[in-house]
Motif scaffolding. Structure first.
Motif, PDB file in Angstrom:
ATOM      1  N   PRO A 129     -56.318  11.737   4.490  1.00  0.00           N
ATOM      2  CA  PRO A 129     -57.775  11.758   4.340  1.00  0.00           C
ATOM      3  C   PRO A 129     -58.144  11.080   3.020  1.00  0.00           C
ATOM      4  O   PRO A 129     -57.371  11.112   2.065  1.00  0.00           O
ATOM      5  CB  PRO A 129     -58.117  13.250   4.286  1.00  0.00           C
ATOM      6  CG  PRO A 129     -56.882  13.968   4.706  1.00  0.00           C
ATOM      7  CD  PRO A 129     -55.735  13.079   4.387  1.00  0.00           C
ATOM      8  N   SER A 157     -61.483  19.950  -8.073  1.00  0.00           N
ATOM      9  CA  SER A 157     -61.885  19.229  -9.279  1.00  0.00           C
ATOM     10  C   SER A 157     -62.701  20.104 -10.211  1.00  0.00           C
ATOM     11  O   SER A 157     -63.290  21.107  -9.803  1.00  0.00           O
ATOM     12  CB  SER A 157     -62.709  18.002  -8.893  1.00  0.00           C
ATOM     13  OG  SER A 157     -61.891  17.109  -8.202  1.00  0.00           O
ATOM     14  N   ALA A 158     -62.736  19.669 -11.442  1.00  0.00           N
ATOM     15  CA  ALA A 158     -63.493  20.379 -12.466  1.00  0.00           C
ATOM     16  C   ALA A 158     -63.993  19.325 -13.442  1.00  0.00           C
ATOM     17  O   ALA A 158     -63.828  18.136 -13.203  1.00  0.00           O
ATOM     18  CB  ALA A 158     -62.598  21.389 -13.155  1.00  0.00           C
ATOM     19  N   GLY A 188     -61.510   7.734  -3.248  1.00  0.00           N
ATOM     20  CA  GLY A 188     -60.287   7.116  -3.781  1.00  0.00           C
ATOM     21  C   GLY A 188     -60.279   7.019  -5.290  1.00  0.00           C
ATOM     22  O   GLY A 188     -59.768   6.051  -5.851  1.00  0.00           O
ATOM     23  N   THR A 189     -60.827   8.033  -5.978  1.00  0.00           N
ATOM     24  CA  THR A 189     -60.820   7.994  -7.450  1.00  0.00           C
ATOM     25  C   THR A 189     -59.785   8.945  -8.048  1.00  0.00           C
ATOM     26  O   THR A 189     -59.746   9.130  -9.269  1.00  0.00           O
ATOM     27  CB  THR A 189     -62.189   8.356  -8.056  1.00  0.00           C
ATOM     28  OG1 THR A 189     -62.455   9.739  -7.800  1.00  0.00           O
ATOM     29  CG2 THR A 189     -63.294   7.511  -7.498  1.00  0.00           C
ATOM     30  N   ASN A 190     -58.980   9.559  -7.188  1.00  0.00           N
ATOM     31  CA  ASN A 190     -57.970  10.461  -7.738  1.00  0.00           C
ATOM     32  C   ASN A 190     -56.987   9.659  -8.591  1.00  0.00           C
ATOM     33  O   ASN A 190     -56.788   8.465  -8.371  1.00  0.00           O
ATOM     34  CB  ASN A 190     -57.232  11.175  -6.610  1.00  0.00           C
ATOM     35  CG  ASN A 190     -56.284  10.237  -5.927  1.00  0.00           C
ATOM     36  OD1 ASN A 190     -55.167  10.032  -6.378  1.00  0.00           O
ATOM     37  ND2 ASN A 190     -56.733   9.613  -4.843  1.00  0.00           N
ATOM     38  N   ALA A 192     -61.713  10.044   0.402  1.00  0.00           N
ATOM     39  CA  ALA A 192     -63.156  10.016   0.143  1.00  0.00           C
ATOM     40  C   ALA A 192     -63.430   8.776  -0.722  1.00  0.00           C
ATOM     41  O   ALA A 192     -63.415   7.670  -0.207  1.00  0.00           O
ATOM     42  CB  ALA A 192     -63.597  11.320  -0.499  1.00  0.00           C
ATOM     43  N   SER A 218     -65.788  13.949 -14.612  1.00  0.00           N
ATOM     44  CA  SER A 218     -66.373  12.800 -15.330  1.00  0.00           C
ATOM     45  C   SER A 218     -66.565  11.620 -14.391  1.00  0.00           C
ATOM     46  O   SER A 218     -67.303  10.690 -14.706  1.00  0.00           O
ATOM     47  CB  SER A 218     -65.462  12.383 -16.474  1.00  0.00           C
ATOM     48  OG  SER A 218     -65.208  13.484 -17.287  1.00  0.00           O
ATOM     49  N   SER A 219     -65.886  11.643 -13.267  1.00  0.00           N
ATOM     50  CA  SER A 219     -66.030  10.569 -12.271  1.00  0.00           C
ATOM     51  C   SER A 219     -67.194  10.849 -11.325  1.00  0.00           C
ATOM     52  O   SER A 219     -67.258  10.264 -10.240  1.00  0.00           O
ATOM     53  CB  SER A 219     -64.735  10.460 -11.467  1.00  0.00           C
ATOM     54  OG  SER A 219     -64.379  11.763 -10.977  1.00  0.00           O
TER      55      SER A 219
HETATM   56  C1  LIG Z   1     -62.630   7.700 -14.794  1.00  0.00           C
HETATM   57  C2  LIG Z   1     -62.181   8.935 -14.049  1.00  0.00           C
HETATM   58  C3  LIG Z   1     -62.523  10.178 -14.553  1.00  0.00           C
HETATM   59  C4  LIG Z   1     -62.123  11.333 -13.870  1.00  0.00           C
HETATM   60  N1  LIG Z   1     -62.492  12.532 -14.384  1.00  0.00           N
HETATM   61  C5  LIG Z   1     -62.166  13.663 -13.718  1.00  0.00           C
HETATM   62  C6  LIG Z   1     -62.572  14.937 -14.215  1.00  0.00           C
HETATM   63  O1  LIG Z   1     -63.244  15.052 -15.245  1.00  0.00           O
HETATM   64  N2  LIG Z   1     -62.217  16.033 -13.514  1.00  0.00           N
HETATM   65  C7  LIG Z   1     -61.500  15.935 -12.349  1.00  0.00           C
HETATM   66  O2  LIG Z   1     -61.232  16.965 -11.742  1.00  0.00           O
HETATM   67  N3  LIG Z   1     -61.094  14.754 -11.870  1.00  0.00           N
HETATM   68  C8  LIG Z   1     -61.412  13.616 -12.503  1.00  0.00           C
HETATM   69  N4  LIG Z   1     -61.001  12.409 -12.003  1.00  0.00           N
HETATM   70  C9  LIG Z   1     -60.180  12.360 -10.780  1.00  0.00           C
HETATM   71  C10 LIG Z   1     -60.995  12.253  -9.480  1.00  0.00           C
HETATM   72  O3  LIG Z   1     -62.140  11.488  -9.693  1.00  0.00           O
HETATM   73  C11 LIG Z   1     -61.415  13.595  -8.909  1.00  0.00           C
HETATM   74  O4  LIG Z   1     -60.299  14.361  -8.621  1.00  0.00           O
HETATM   75  C12 LIG Z   1     -62.303  13.461  -7.668  1.00  0.00           C
HETATM   76  O5  LIG Z   1     -62.813  14.706  -7.305  1.00  0.00           O
HETATM   77  C13 LIG Z   1     -61.615  12.862  -6.474  1.00  0.00           C
HETATM   78  O6  LIG Z   1     -62.603  12.609  -5.511  1.00  0.00           O
HETATM   79  P1  LIG Z   1     -62.530  11.362  -4.529  1.00  0.00           P
HETATM   80  O7  LIG Z   1     -63.736  11.409  -3.682  1.00  0.00           O
HETATM   81  O8  LIG Z   1     -62.290  10.134  -5.236  1.00  0.00           O
HETATM   82  O9  LIG Z   1     -61.251  11.755  -3.654  1.00  0.00           O
HETATM   83  P2  LIG Z   1     -60.061  10.862  -3.162  1.00  0.00           P
HETATM   84  O10 LIG Z   1     -59.370  10.236  -4.279  1.00  0.00           O
HETATM   85  O11 LIG Z   1     -60.503   9.991  -2.067  1.00  0.00           O
HETATM   86  O12 LIG Z   1     -59.134  11.980  -2.543  1.00  0.00           O
HETATM   87  C14 LIG Z   1     -58.581  13.006  -3.323  1.00  0.00           C
HETATM   88  C15 LIG Z   1     -57.819  13.966  -2.423  1.00  0.00           C
HETATM   89  O13 LIG Z   1     -58.711  14.553  -1.506  1.00  0.00           O
HETATM   90  C16 LIG Z   1     -58.214  14.440  -0.178  1.00  0.00           C
HETATM   91  N5  LIG Z   1     -59.391  14.421   0.684  1.00  0.00           N
HETATM   92  C17 LIG Z   1     -60.485  13.625   0.578  1.00  0.00           C
HETATM   93  N6  LIG Z   1     -61.355  13.931   1.552  1.00  0.00           N
HETATM   94  C18 LIG Z   1     -60.817  14.929   2.281  1.00  0.00           C
HETATM   95  C19 LIG Z   1     -61.236  15.644   3.431  1.00  0.00           C
HETATM   96  N7  LIG Z   1     -62.391  15.404   4.020  1.00  0.00           N
HETATM   97  N8  LIG Z   1     -60.412  16.596   3.923  1.00  0.00           N
HETATM   98  C20 LIG Z   1     -59.231  16.862   3.339  1.00  0.00           C
HETATM   99  N9  LIG Z   1     -58.770  16.206   2.266  1.00  0.00           N
HETATM  100  C21 LIG Z   1     -59.568  15.257   1.737  1.00  0.00           C
HETATM  101  C22 LIG Z   1     -57.401  13.173  -0.212  1.00  0.00           C
HETATM  102  O14 LIG Z   1     -56.441  13.157   0.814  1.00  0.00           O
HETATM  103  C23 LIG Z   1     -56.754  13.296  -1.566  1.00  0.00           C
HETATM  104  O15 LIG Z   1     -55.664  14.135  -1.483  1.00  0.00           O
HETATM  105  C24 LIG Z   1     -61.363  11.237 -12.675  1.00  0.00           C
HETATM  106  C25 LIG Z   1     -61.028   9.978 -12.176  1.00  0.00           C
HETATM  107  C26 LIG Z   1     -61.429   8.846 -12.849  1.00  0.00           C
HETATM  108  C27 LIG Z   1     -61.070   7.508 -12.272  1.00  0.00           C
END
Ligand SMILES: Cc1cc2nc3c(=O)[nH]c(=O)nc-3n(C[C@H](O)[C@H](O)[C@H](O)COP(=O)(O)OP(=O)(O)OC[C@H]3O[C@@H](n4cnc5c(N)ncnc54)[C@H](O)[C@@H]3O)c2cc1C
Ligand code: SF4
Ligand code: SF4
Length: 945
Positions: free
Chosen positions: A74, A152-153, A78-80, A76, A137-138
């Motif tokens: 899965p 996330s937090a 893709g910022t992990n 969303a 922060s993202s």
């Molecule tokens: C500049 C920057 C700053 C950041 N700061 C923080 C921060 O302060 N705190 C923090 O916690 N993180 C931070 N992150 C990391 C990231 O942004 C977070 O973890 C964010 O919540 C991931 O969301 P996403 O939509 O990008 O998920 P994705 O990267 O797309 O996916 C993350 C995970 O979720 C799963 N997933 C997505 N959708 C579903 C679904 N519908 N069902 C089941 N599983 C699913 C994916 O398989 C994957 O395992 C940061 C990243 C960057 C690049």
């Protein structure tokens, strides 16, 4: 667990197309390239991508993956940072499921789909004075699905908790072939029996957690945050209260147990007022004590950046004193319940007296000031990408948690560790929670740096567990990067339970294999090629890319395009579909913290294949007298050819020619075209024409094509505004600034025109523009001529360019007009992308807010592209209109009578999209009208910025 890998020969995408329809399936080269990465250090090329639009899509795709044995990931936004949204099989992108389904203001909850961006969610919730508390922060780019799956937090976790504390229920599709309503159930709730019958894994987990309660409790991390492993601790807490708290299992499970289609989230009231403080410490050792004291004021956020981080992001740029060893950001929210407002500023100043600071604490109360303080912190990680020497910030030990009072000790330990390794490192994070982000700068392609990375991975994680009694993961998730350390963190017994959980929910082993529960070393799948490139793959540009906004697909996005156009195996033929889709709006360039210009890379690729038909048009345009004669004939006949029936014929007849520009190109019959001028601008002002530089005449007006050829009022207004300021501008000979020509790949042609402009405008001290694109292009001439003989002339010209809204007349203060209402109306501002890219953002707003008789309202999404982008409306009208939908909503919601902008090209899109419902004006027109009105009333000169 044996992982099931895809059979190379199985036509997965074909099967999926038959199952859910071809529009939602991608498997062409650019799409596979774009989806092979997320914001982590890894790369895995998938077999197919699904753009899910319904629960039925999710269900069919999961069933298929299980039946055939293909890994399914899965995804969303893709910022992990851990490699958890990439995989070798199917990527199930949930971005198109992005609606708020229900809001209950009274009970403060909302039902939301997983594809909604956090910032969008909170924007919509703001209308009800509520918000979702967790704030990574993202937040501008990450989506709810990823936040849920990562637990996330963010900075404000101190007050609002992490995602797991803010979820009431989830709807999850499981391998059992049924949807699970995952909410807390009382142990005697009869629904729990039915759930166990439908979903045997749920019953298994209930039994397991009950049976191993003591062992689970003994392994519980004692720090305030943890996202490592499955949250069996949360389940155990629930059982102790007589509740089976199912959401706790799925939040943080990283897509390894099921796919989430909906979440019921807890909402919190938006703070009524907020105070943000920036405090620079001369001595790192005092930070721990300061944190302890600041915590007594109940901050909502408490963030730290260490001295190295401050050096790396640039002290001068961010006004950070040279002797600061660490900087704290502390934020204090006030809610309605608190009653009388508290003077946090006074408390902070008082408290800070006990410490040696580099400067007085900076206190910010207004949103704009507060955002400025947060800006550097939020963009920290990608900003580090600007660091040179081939070294890049590498996330592999980025998310440790210790007890908050030991964070100073941790920072010292890290500084010494990396000093010994001679590795630059940034340490920053949520100090109030003891959560530190550690980002060393390394060249992973260098053998020694690689060895340092592996050494520090083990040494630091080990120290965090043994020396500090902490956790290896606070909020980013385990993903691929920490999976190999999960066993070490919890020991064999609890890790064994995690494996049982995974096995129960994912017996086929297809759900995000390699993530969280895996023994694969973290060095597997590192994308060595990408880690030497300039892009941090943070995804921030996607959040402003208008094309991504419409398609919600990574292959139609700024970040995706960076990957595609810089790929080793890039080919124009393969990638034409996506390379031609960029609007060249430059929003990505304006926002990128790593200083990447994706649009420029795309334009370079286009320049390798200049569009033939567009080239003919621009060559014709360069023959100015002939071109202009034809335009005048068309202008005189516009009353005839602009009738609906004839427009339909024109669309039909020109289609074959337009198709040679782009498959989607046409002259839409229903598009409101601008009125062509029968007399072009210079002919209306013969007295200004030619090179008339004298000691008094130092200002020239670069009117560009639109103001010259269209009867849109812009050129007249700019001249009128300048004259009212006592400036008689010259109209020297000029050619198209070049933006549209560059967009179609004709760099040589564009440079020919630019050379004419360089020569023509050289004598003047100031070059005034009224068009956003011309402003940017003239300022960009030094880039265009980099290394050419014209470079110096281009630099000189670029320095002289001013948009008309930046022309100030300090001797005539605006206050003079405050009492002279011209016409009481509400005006809002659409900020043209190219003017933002040129750095002109405040001046037009300032001008509008000072216009007498007008109330300026800043609209939401003012800074988003309206979709016009010069000729893009003709190149792909349908997409351009879909982009405009969002702008239309924002304008309507603003309640404005007039939408002002700074660009004639945007005016065409606005007039076409609004069809007279809201008046569209150039800022110069409003300034000019205001001048006229004031002249009539005898008050003198109206405001300028
Ligand atoms: C500049 C920057 C700053 C950041 N700061 C923080 C921060 O302060 N705190 C923090 O916690 N993180 C931070 N992150 C990391 C990231 O942004 C977070 O973890 C964010 O919540 C991931 O969301 P996403 O939509 O990008 O998920 P994705 O990267 O797309 O996916 C993350 C995970 O979720 C799963 N997933 C997505 N959708 C579903 C679904 N519908 N069902 C089941 N599983 C699913 C994916 O398989 C994957 O395992 C940061 C990243 C960057 C690049
Ligand atoms: S181009 Fe810039 S904003 Fe976009 S993903 Fe790369 S680093 Fe982030
Ligand atoms: S220029 Fe605009 S459309 Fe093109 S990639 Fe950047 S943000 Fe997207």
């Amino acid at each position: 667990m044996t992982l099931v890998l895809p059979e190379k020969t199985r036509p997965i995408a074909g099967d999926l197309r038959r199952l859910i329809g071809s529009e939602k399936v991608r498997d062409d080269a650019p799409a596979l390239t774009a989806y092979a990465v997320d914001a982590s250090i890894y790369k895995i090329v998938p077999k197919a991508i699904i753009l899910a639009e319904s629960e039925e899509d999710i269900q069919r795709v999961v069933d298929y993956a299980v039946r055939v044995g293909v890994p399914l990931t899965p995804r969303a936004a893709g910022t992990n940072l851990t490699g958890s949204a990439i995989g070798s099989g199917i990527i199930l992108d949930v971005s198109r499921l992005n609606r708020i389904l229900e809001i209950n203001r009274e009970e403060q909850w909302a039902r939301v789909q997983p594809g909604i961006v956090l910032a969008e969610l909170n924007k919509q919730l703001a209308r009800d004075e509520v918000m979702f508390g967790p704030d990574p922060s993202s937040g501008d780019m990450c989506k709810l699905g990823g936040m849920l799956a990562n637990n996330s937090a963010g900075p404000h976790t101190l007050r609002y908790g992490s995602v797991k504390d803010n979820v009431h229920a989830l709807r999850v599709y499981l391998q059992t072939g049924h949807w699970l309503d995952a909410r807390p159930y009382a142990l005697d709730d009869p629904r729990l029996n039915e759930i166990q019958r439908l979903h045997p894994p749920v019953g298994n987990i209930l039994t397991i957690v009950g049976a191993h309660g003591e062992m689970i409790r003994s392994k519980r991390p004692t720090v305030s945050k943890n996202s490592c492993g499955y949250n069996l601790f949360g389940l155990l807490d629930g059982l102790e209260r007589g509740v089976f708290d199912l959401p706790k299992l799925f939040v943080g499970s990283e897509g390894t147990l099921g796919v989430i289609s909906e979440a019921t989230i807890r909402l919190v009231p938006r703070p009524k007022a907020t105070t943000t403080a920036l405090i620079h410490f001369r001595n790192l050792d005092e930070v721990g004590d300061a944190v302890f004291k600041l915590l007594s004021l109940s901050p909502s956020a408490l963030e730290v950046m260490d001295g190295n981080t401050l050096n790396l992001i640039g002290r001068d740029q961010h006004h950070i004193p040279a002797d600061a060893e660490a900087t704290l950001i502390a934020e204090f929210d006030e809610t309605a319940e608190q009653g009388r407002p508290r003077d946090y500023g006074h408390d902070i100043r008082l408290l800070c007296r006990a410490f040696r600071l580099s400067a007085d604490p900076v206190l910010a109360f207004r949103q704009e000031q507060r955002e400025q303080i947060w800006k550097a912190r939020k963009a920290l990680y990608p900003t580090l990408y600007r660091y040179g020497n081939g070294k890049k910030p590498i996330n592999y030990v980025d998310d440790v948690v210790v007890h908050a009072e030991r964070i100073g000790e941790l920072v010292r330990y890290l500084e010494e560790f990396f000093k010994a390794q001679r590795v630059p490192v940034a340490v920053f994070g949520h100090i109030g929670n003891g959560n530190a982000h550690i980002v060393p700068l390394l060249n992973v392609n260098d053998k020694e740096d690689f060895a340092r990375m592996v050494e520090s991975y083990h040494a630091i994680h080990e120290a965090v567990l043994t020396k500090f009694g902490g956790s290896i993961c606070g909020e980013h998730g385990d993903g691929r990067v920490r999976a190999e350390y999960v066993r070490r963190m919890f020991g064999d017994e609890l890790y064994g339970l995690f494996k049982t959980v995974k096995q129960s929910f994912d017996p086929a082993g297809v759900l995000n294999p390699g993530v969280k529960i895996s023994e694969t070393p973290f060095t597997e799948y590192i994308d060595y090629t990408r880690l030497s490139k300039s892009c941090a793959t943070c995804g921030k540009c996607n959040s402003v890319c208008p094309v991504y906004d419409v398609f919600q697909s990574e292959d139609m996005s700024s970040r995706g395009w960076f990957e595609i156009v810089t790929a080793k195996d890039y080919s124009y033929l393969n990638s034409k579909r996506v390379v031609e889709a960029c609007l060249n709006c430059k929003s990505c360039r304006t926002i990128c913290p790593a200083d990447v210009d994706v649009s420029d890379l795309i334009l370079k690729r286009r320049a390798e294949h200049p569009n033939f038909m567009a080239g003919l048009v621009f060559k014709f345009q360069a023959r100015q007298s002939l071109f202009e004669s034809v335009l005048k004939v068309l202008a005189r006949a516009q009353w005839l050819w602009d009738r609906p029936s004839i427009r339909a014929l024109i669309e039909y007849v020109t289609r074959p020619v337009m198709r040679r520009i782009a498959a989607t190109a046409r002259i839409p019959r229903d598009m409101v075209l601008p009125k062509l001028a029968e007399k072009h601008l210079p002919e209306r002002y013969p007295e200004l024409v030619g090179n008339r530089r004298t000691a008094e005449a130092t200002v020239a007006y670069f009117h560009g094509c639109a103001a010259k050829y269209f009867d849109d009022g812009v050129g007249d207004a700019v001249i009128s505004v300048l004259r009212q300021q006592g400036i008689e501008p010259a109209l020297p000979p000029q050619r198209c600034s070049g933006t549209p020509i560059q967009t179609y790949g004709h760099v040589d042609l564009m440079k020919d025109g630019a050379r004419v402009n360089l020569a023509s405008f050289e004598p003047y001290e100031t070059i005034v523009t009224g068009c956003a694109s011309c402003t940017l292009m003239l300022k960009d001439y030094p880039k265009l001529f980099a290394g050419d003989p014209e470079e110096e002339a281009a630099k000189r010209l670029a320095k002289k360019v001013k948009h008309v809204t930046e022309m100030s007349s300090p001797s005539k203060p605006p206050s003079k007009f405050d009492t002279v209402p011209t016409r009481p109306c509400k005006v809002t501002y659409h900020s043209s992308c190219h003017l933002r890219a040129a750095g002109v953002t405040r001046a037009p707003r300032q001008v509008l807010s000072q216009l007498p008789g007008m109330e300026f309202v800043d609209m939401q999404d003012a800074d988003r592209c309206a979709g016009g982008a010069g000729t893009y409306m003709l190149k792909d009208y349908d997409t351009s209109q879909k982009i405009f939908d969002r702008k239309r909503r924002a304008i309507e919601e603003s309640g404005a009578d007039v939408v002002a902008t700074s660009c004639p090209a945007c005016m065409i899109q606005l007039k076409n999209g609004l069809r007279g419902k809201v008046a569209v004006k150039h800022v110069a027109e409003l300034m000019s009208e205001s001048y006229q009105a004031n002249r009539v009333s005898g008050e003198g000169t109206p405001p300028a910025s």
